[in-house]
Structures are given as C-alpha cells and as structure tokens.
Scaffold this motif. Structure first.
Motif, mmCIF file in Angstrom:
data_model
loop_
_atom_site.group_PDB
_atom_site.id
_atom_site.type_symbol
_atom_site.label_atom_id
_atom_site.label_comp_id
_atom_site.label_asym_id
_atom_site.label_seq_id
_atom_site.Cartn_x
_atom_site.Cartn_y
_atom_site.Cartn_z
ATOM 1 N N SER A 54 1.000 -1.323 0.091
ATOM 2 C CA SER A 54 -0.004 0.052 0.035
ATOM 3 C C SER A 54 0.928 1.275 -0.135
ATOM 4 O O SER A 54 2.001 1.214 0.446
ATOM 5 N N CYS A 55 0.277 2.344 -0.315
ATOM 6 C CA CYS A 55 0.945 3.494 -0.005
ATOM 7 C C CYS A 55 1.196 3.891 1.581
ATOM 8 O O CYS A 55 2.446 4.636 1.736
ATOM 9 N N THR A 56 0.348 3.486 2.060
ATOM 10 C CA THR A 56 0.647 3.438 3.860
ATOM 11 C C THR A 56 1.900 2.883 3.978
ATOM 12 O O THR A 56 2.887 3.326 4.841
ATOM 13 N N LEU A 59 4.845 4.452 2.650
ATOM 14 C CA LEU A 59 5.322 5.902 3.853
ATOM 15 C C LEU A 59 6.007 5.222 4.998
ATOM 16 O O LEU A 59 7.108 5.765 5.410
ATOM 17 N N THR A 80 -4.600 15.845 4.780
ATOM 18 C CA THR A 80 -4.193 14.999 4.078
ATOM 19 C C THR A 80 -4.674 13.756 4.705
ATOM 20 O O THR A 80 -5.609 13.925 5.609
ATOM 21 N N SER A 83 -2.895 8.115 6.800
ATOM 22 C CA SER A 83 -1.580 7.465 6.451
ATOM 23 C C SER A 83 -0.379 8.363 6.345
ATOM 24 O O SER A 83 0.690 7.767 6.977
ATOM 25 N N ASP A 152 4.358 12.478 -0.534
ATOM 26 C CA ASP A 152 3.372 11.573 -0.530
ATOM 27 C C ASP A 152 2.623 12.010 -2.029
ATOM 28 O O ASP A 152 1.921 12.921 -2.175
ATOM 29 N N ALA A 154 0.697 9.741 -3.549
ATOM 30 C CA ALA A 154 -0.390 8.744 -3.528
ATOM 31 C C ALA A 154 -1.237 8.807 -4.859
ATOM 32 O O ALA A 154 -1.800 8.167 -5.548
ATOM 33 N N GLN A 155 -1.595 10.303 -4.961
ATOM 34 C CA GLN A 155 -2.450 10.715 -6.006
ATOM 35 C C GLN A 155 -1.620 11.330 -7.344
ATOM 36 O O GLN A 155 -2.400 11.826 -8.072
ATOM 37 N N SER A 176 0.361 5.400 -4.427
ATOM 38 C CA SER A 176 -0.768 4.427 -4.107
ATOM 39 C C SER A 176 -1.622 3.693 -5.174
ATOM 40 O O SER A 176 -1.629 4.307 -6.389
ATOM 41 N N HIS A 178 -4.416 1.951 -4.617
ATOM 42 C CA HIS A 178 -5.568 1.563 -4.147
ATOM 43 C C HIS A 178 -6.653 1.704 -5.294
ATOM 44 O O HIS A 178 -6.537 2.432 -6.198
ATOM 45 N N LYS A 181 -7.453 4.999 -6.854
ATOM 46 C CA LYS A 181 -6.361 5.804 -7.535
ATOM 47 C C LYS A 181 -6.499 5.677 -8.996
ATOM 48 O O LYS A 181 -7.248 4.812 -9.624
ATOM 49 N N GLU A 187 -5.180 -3.089 -3.513
ATOM 50 C CA GLU A 187 -4.496 -2.516 -2.644
ATOM 51 C C GLU A 187 -3.243 -2.754 -3.030
ATOM 52 O O GLU A 187 -2.675 -3.715 -3.222
ATOM 53 N N GLY A 188 -2.319 -1.679 -2.829
ATOM 54 C CA GLY A 188 -1.057 -1.361 -3.198
ATOM 55 C C GLY A 188 -0.306 -0.089 -3.258
ATOM 56 O O GLY A 188 -1.208 0.772 -3.292
ATOM 57 N N TYR A 320 -10.664 16.156 3.252
ATOM 58 C CA TYR A 320 -10.552 15.449 4.354
ATOM 59 C C TYR A 320 -11.096 16.444 5.630
ATOM 60 O O TYR A 320 -10.899 17.453 5.378
HETATM 61 C C1 LIG Z 1 -4.649 7.095 -0.831
HETATM 62 C C2 LIG Z 1 -3.745 7.735 0.023
HETATM 63 C C3 LIG Z 1 -2.984 7.366 0.699
HETATM 64 C C4 LIG Z 1 -2.954 5.942 1.179
HETATM 65 O O1 LIG Z 1 -2.872 5.060 0.189
HETATM 66 P P1 LIG Z 1 -3.012 3.481 0.475
HETATM 67 O O2 LIG Z 1 -2.443 2.817 -0.761
HETATM 68 O O3 LIG Z 1 -4.494 3.057 0.549
HETATM 69 O O4 LIG Z 1 -2.278 3.081 1.670
HETATM 70 C C5 LIG Z 1 -2.062 8.296 1.454
HETATM 71 N N1 LIG Z 1 -1.740 9.338 1.240
HETATM 72 C C6 LIG Z 1 -2.750 10.001 0.323
HETATM 73 C C7 LIG Z 1 -2.781 11.598 0.217
HETATM 74 C C8 LIG Z 1 -3.589 9.293 -0.172
HETATM 75 O O5 LIG Z 1 -4.519 9.921 -1.212
#
Ligand SMILES: *Cc1c(COP(=O)(O)O)cnc(C)c1O
Length: 377
Positions: A54-56, A59, A80, A83, A152, A154-155, A176, A178, A181, A187-188, A320
């Motif tokens: 995951s992105c979590t 991180l 944010t 995670s 981060d 993720a996006q 991410s 997920h 995304k 999940e990844g 958020y």
């Molecule tokens: C989606 C997201 C994450 C977490 O991603 P996962 O793959 O679900 O762990 C973390 N930070 C941001 C900004 C996100 O949008």
C-alpha cells in the motif's frame, strides 16, 4: 446511479493474472512485479522503484529509511489522509501541521520554514489531486536545514512538476495503487528511492530485514537476517493487474484528462459568476486528473448540494477532516501558526465522480444538475 468511483479495468488484467498463476510464482517480486518496477523506473527516471502492499506501507518504509526516532518532528499539511501522519507516528515522531494554500490545497511552502525546530527531521509534501507542491522551494528549505523530503505522491502517479515526475523529486516518493487511485491493483503502492544506499536498505527492510533480494540475484550464496524489517511485498497476481494498467497509462490518463476538462469547461460560467471555485493548476505542474473538485460557498451549501445531487442519482464526496482537529491528531501533533485555510477550504470542497470509463453524457448530466442547483442562488 452514477457512482463516485469505479476501480480502473483496462481489459488485459485477467490474462496477466492467469499468466502469473501459470508461472507458479504468485508471491512477491515475480515476473509482473519486476515488469512494474522497470516500467516505473523508466517512467520516473528514479534510481529504484519497489512495489509495496500500500502507499501507507511505502510511507512506513520511507519513515524507517529516514531513521525517524521518538521525539523527532515531521512537517506536513493537516489536510491529508491519515496514513501520511500514521507512518511517522508509528516511529514515535510528533507531527507538525502547516497550513495549506487555498489555491491548490497543498502545503503552503512559505510557512514551512517557521515550523522548523531543532527536532525537525523531515518534510512530507502531499501532492493533492495530482497537482504538485512547490517542490523547488521545499527542497531548498530541506537542503538548508538538512531535512529529508518524503513525497506523498499517492495521488500523483504520472503527474509532473517542471518536467519531473512526482515522487521522484524528494529523497523518497510514495505511490498508491488503491482502487480509488488512477492506476490500481486493489490494494498496493510503491516507494521511489533516490540514493543507491537507501535503495539497498529498502530491499532489505521490505524483505523482513533479510538480504534475500541479493540472494535471488545471485550476488550472495545464502541469505540471512541483517537489519530490522517487515513484509511489504504485494502478490504477483496483484502486480499483474497493475501492469495491465501501467502499460496503458497514457490511455487511462488521457481519458481522465478529457473528463476533467469537460467538467472544467462546463462549470466555468458558475465560477465566472463567483458561485463556485474551480481547481487551480500552477503553470509548472502537469496534473493527472486524479480528481475533479469544486468549492461551494460554505459547508452548509455543500451539504445541500450533496443531497441534491444524490436525489439526482449522482454520488459525490468530501474529504478530508483536517487531521489536527481529530482525536489522534491532537494527541500526536500540533498546528504550527494559524489555521487560516485548512479548515475553511476543506469544508467547501466537493469531489465529483471521476473514474476511467465515466461517460461524456454522464459528465454532461452532472454539469447540468449542478447548474440546476445554482440557478436561483
Ligand atoms: C490514498 C492515499 C494514501 C493511502 O494509500 P493506500 O495505498 O490506501 O495506503 C495516502 N496518502 C494520500 C494523500 C492518499 O490519497
């Protein structure tokens, strides 16, 4: 009903998953994981890219590689996903939240320096909606204060800043995959690593603290436990799903950008009348249409718009709740300076349906319904 999100599916996923099963290699770092690593390394020009669960977890891996210790402080926006903070809280760090810019919803780079103390170890810029933070300024601050930069992103997959791919600019970048995304494996995620030494250590931490990766490459004749670690490898079946999409990344990206532009053109008259605000893309940023959002007047109007659209079978979401106002955020963090925009802007923001496969007619319908809502306002 028009859903808010549908996980991306390009068509070749099942074929690739079948092949990964026929390879009798469904654990981590099989054929499809390697294909994803190479493709992402080429695309981002980054020394090392490793898939994670995951992105979590990416991180968390970055926090371990940055040697974050109890008492250290880590700077990030409050606006944010949890995670971003959790990964550093797990290492015992205190989170120092900095206000966002109202135009991009990203951390305000001009407020970072005043949040730095002798305990500060890292800055974590979050590229909201795939629109880059002001990375030149952030990296310059980090350099002058000897801080680690963990993006981060993720996006931010396939988005760039001054021609550099997001996630490849700081010391570490986290993606991410997920299902919400742009590119997914259910999940990844992935970690991007700049320095070769950190890349070696990342391989070890990701493989339970062993040097198994070197063993598999034939660089050593037996593998052993050499460092702390965990298990951050996704199954090769998941990587197979992802690879199908990464191969077609431009196709997915173009389709999303088309939807994004359709929204932006179709709603521009409401913005001209100052009824809503639309996203702002700085000139040096190439975004990836991760998200299309509008900003209402206030939270009250947003609540009414969400239920109005729901009656019209359109699902929209907000996020958020700023982390500094949550119970854990209060316990593990503090806000540096004044919250001028974080709370106010987050309460106005509304995300519209955005996914690969969303139809032109559906976007037209959503635009039309938003106009209906604002007709008498
Ligand atoms: C989606 C997201 C994450 C977490 O991603 P996962 O793959 O679900 O762990 C973390 N930070 C941001 C900004 C996100 O949008």
């Amino acid at each position: 009903m028009i859903p808010f999100n549908v996980p991306p599916f390009i068509g070749s996923e099942l074929d690739y998953i079948r092949k990964s099963i026929q390879n009798h290699k469904i654990c981590g770092d099989g054929e499809y994981s390697k294909k994803c690593h190479i493709l992402l390394e080429e695309k981002t020009n980054c020394q090392k890219v490793l898939l994670t669960t995951s992105c979590t977890h990416a991180l968390e891996l970055a926090a371990l590689l940055a040697d974050i210790k109890p008492g250290d402080e880590v700077i990030m926006p409050s606006y944010t996903f949890v995670s971003t903070a959790d990964a550093f809280v797990l290492r015992g760090a205190t989170i120092v939240f900095v206000d966002i810019r109202p135009d991009t919803m990203n951390i305000d780079e001009k407020l970072i320096e005043q949040a730095i103390t002798p305990k500060t170890k890292a800055i974590v810029p979050v590229h909201y909606a795939g629109v880059a933070c002001e990375m030149d300024t952030i990296c310059d601050i980090a350099h002058r204060h000897n801080l680690v930069v963990v993006e981060d992103a993720a996006q931010g997959v396939m988005a760039s800043y001054k021609g550099r791919q997001l996630g490849s600019i700081g010391d570490y970048g986290c993606y991410s995959f997920h299902e919400t995304k742009n590119y997914s494996m259910g999940e990844g995620g992935a970690i991007l690593i700049k320095s070769p030494q950190s890349a070696d250590r990342a391989e070890i931490i990701r493989e339970k603290g062993t040097n198994r990766s070197r063993f598999l490459r034939g660089q050593i004749d037996k593998y052993t436990w050499v460092d702390l670690g965990s298990s951050y490898l996704p199954s090769d079946m998941n990587a197979a799903y992802l690879y199908a999409q990464l191969e077609k990344a431009d196709k997915i990206n173009n389709a999303r950008l088309k939807i994004w532009n359709q929204y932006n053109d179709g709603l521009s008259d409401l913005a001209e009348k100052s009824l809503i605000d639309l996203p702002y893309i700085p000139e040096e940023c190439t975004h990836n249409a991760h998200m299309y959002y509008i900003k209402c007047k206030d939270i009250d109007e947003r609540t009414k718009l969400i239920s109005f659209l729901k009656e019209k079978d359109i699902l929209t979401v907000f996020h958020y709740i700023p982390l500094h106002s949550s119970p854990a955020g209060k316990k593990f963090g503090r806000f540096s300076g004044e919250d001028r925009y974080t709370t106010k802007e987050s309460e106005r923001l509304l995300r519209l349906p955005m996914y690969y496969g969303l139809k032109t007619e559906e976007v037209d319908y959503i635009i039309e319904q938003i106009h209906t809502f604002y007709k008498d306002r």
